[in-house]
Design a protein around this motif. Sequence first.
Motif, short mmCIF file in Angstrom:
data_model
loop_
_atom_site.label_atom_id
_atom_site.label_comp_id
_atom_site.label_asym_id
_atom_site.label_seq_id
_atom_site.Cartn_x
_atom_site.Cartn_y
_atom_site.Cartn_z
N THR A 96 -10.94 -0.48 -0.88
CA THR A 96 -9.56 -0.03 -0.73
C THR A 96 -8.59 -0.97 -1.40
O THR A 96 -7.58 -0.55 -1.97
CB THR A 96 -9.21 0.11 0.77
N GLY A 97 -8.90 -2.25 -1.38
CA GLY A 97 -8.02 -3.25 -2.00
C GLY A 97 -6.93 -3.69 -1.04
O GLY A 97 -6.87 -3.29 0.12
N LYS A 98 -6.04 -4.54 -1.53
CA LYS A 98 -4.97 -5.07 -0.70
C LYS A 98 -3.95 -3.99 -0.39
O LYS A 98 -3.75 -3.06 -1.15
CB LYS A 98 -4.29 -6.24 -1.41
N LEU A 99 -3.32 -4.14 0.77
CA LEU A 99 -2.30 -3.20 1.21
C LEU A 99 -0.95 -3.90 1.25
O LEU A 99 -0.84 -5.06 1.63
CB LEU A 99 -2.63 -2.64 2.59
N LEU A 100 0.06 -3.16 0.87
CA LEU A 100 1.43 -3.63 0.94
C LEU A 100 2.05 -3.10 2.23
O LEU A 100 2.04 -1.90 2.48
CB LEU A 100 2.23 -3.13 -0.27
N SER A 101 2.57 -4.00 3.07
CA SER A 101 3.18 -3.60 4.35
C SER A 101 4.69 -3.73 4.27
O SER A 101 5.21 -4.64 3.61
CB SER A 101 2.65 -4.47 5.50
N LYS A 130 2.20 1.19 5.39
CA LYS A 130 1.20 0.47 4.61
C LYS A 130 0.80 1.33 3.41
O LYS A 130 0.54 2.52 3.55
CB LYS A 130 -0.03 0.13 5.45
N MET A 186 -1.37 1.33 -0.56
CA MET A 186 -2.26 0.68 -1.52
C MET A 186 -1.44 0.00 -2.61
O MET A 186 -0.48 0.57 -3.12
CB MET A 186 -3.18 1.72 -2.19
N THR A 187 -1.84 -1.22 -2.97
CA THR A 187 -1.13 -1.91 -4.04
C THR A 187 -1.62 -1.50 -5.43
O THR A 187 -0.86 -1.56 -6.40
CB THR A 187 -1.29 -3.44 -3.90
N GLU A 188 -2.88 -1.06 -5.54
CA GLU A 188 -3.44 -0.70 -6.84
C GLU A 188 -4.13 0.66 -6.77
O GLU A 188 -5.35 0.78 -6.99
CB GLU A 188 -4.45 -1.77 -7.30
N TYR A 212 -3.42 7.20 0.53
CA TYR A 212 -2.99 5.93 -0.05
C TYR A 212 -1.79 5.32 0.66
O TYR A 212 -1.42 4.17 0.38
CB TYR A 212 -2.66 6.11 -1.54
#
Length: 245
Positions: A55-60, A119, A121-123, A148
């Motif tokens: 999933t990768g990093k998440l932006l909150s 939240k 997905m960053t990418e 996403y």
Amino acid sequence: MADLDELVKKCRKSPVKMRPVLPMGQPLSVGMVGYLDQHAFRYLGSVETILGEPTGKLLSGEGLPSVEVLSGKDVSISSYAKGQTSQAFGDFAKAKARVELTFSSGKSFLIAAQDLRIKTMTEPHVLLAAMLRAYSIGLWRKHYCLIYQIAWASSFRAVLSHQPGAKLLLSLAGELGDGPASLGSLAAKASYERQSGQLEQLITNKSVPAFFNAYRIKDRFFSGSAVEVAATVPAGSSLKDVQAA
């Protein structure tokens, strides 16, 4: 039953610009893969198990302080101060202020959510490219979608009517204050007490996933096979063959 097409349309046109989570209260997380069944998200797996990608990093971040979505004038709100009597529910044993919601149509709905936390997905482009690769070899279906972005509400009041004339009674911990009760005040204070008629409702002060956004492969009815289009698109230009679900 409640008009889910109109509910989704109004939510996506509202300031939150996201889909409502259906069934209400269903646990969701970013990176889930599934499909929409009459607007209900049906879980199939994760991007790790289906696409072989993390999933990768998440932006909150913080979202809107409140979101209110209403089917229209078919939903009415009546306020009762301490000691008053409701025609539908009779005398109240406890000396609390109460609010009575009446749904005059079997297609009525109401959502009141507060303090959204989002939240994202960053990418997502990495997973969109993986979706197209999987689609080109038959491992991803056109109706699959990838979540996403999710918005959680710290308090949530949602009601779907399934019968004309259905009513919901909510009690308030504090005073009603001046003027009629608003959807915003219901989201902050109201607790479930009773109902009359067929209603589907979620009344909670716990954090719940309230809204989400998802991607899926575009339908291309008039410009040739979507499989052929997806197969010829380079990974770096994958966005033109995906769309919001």
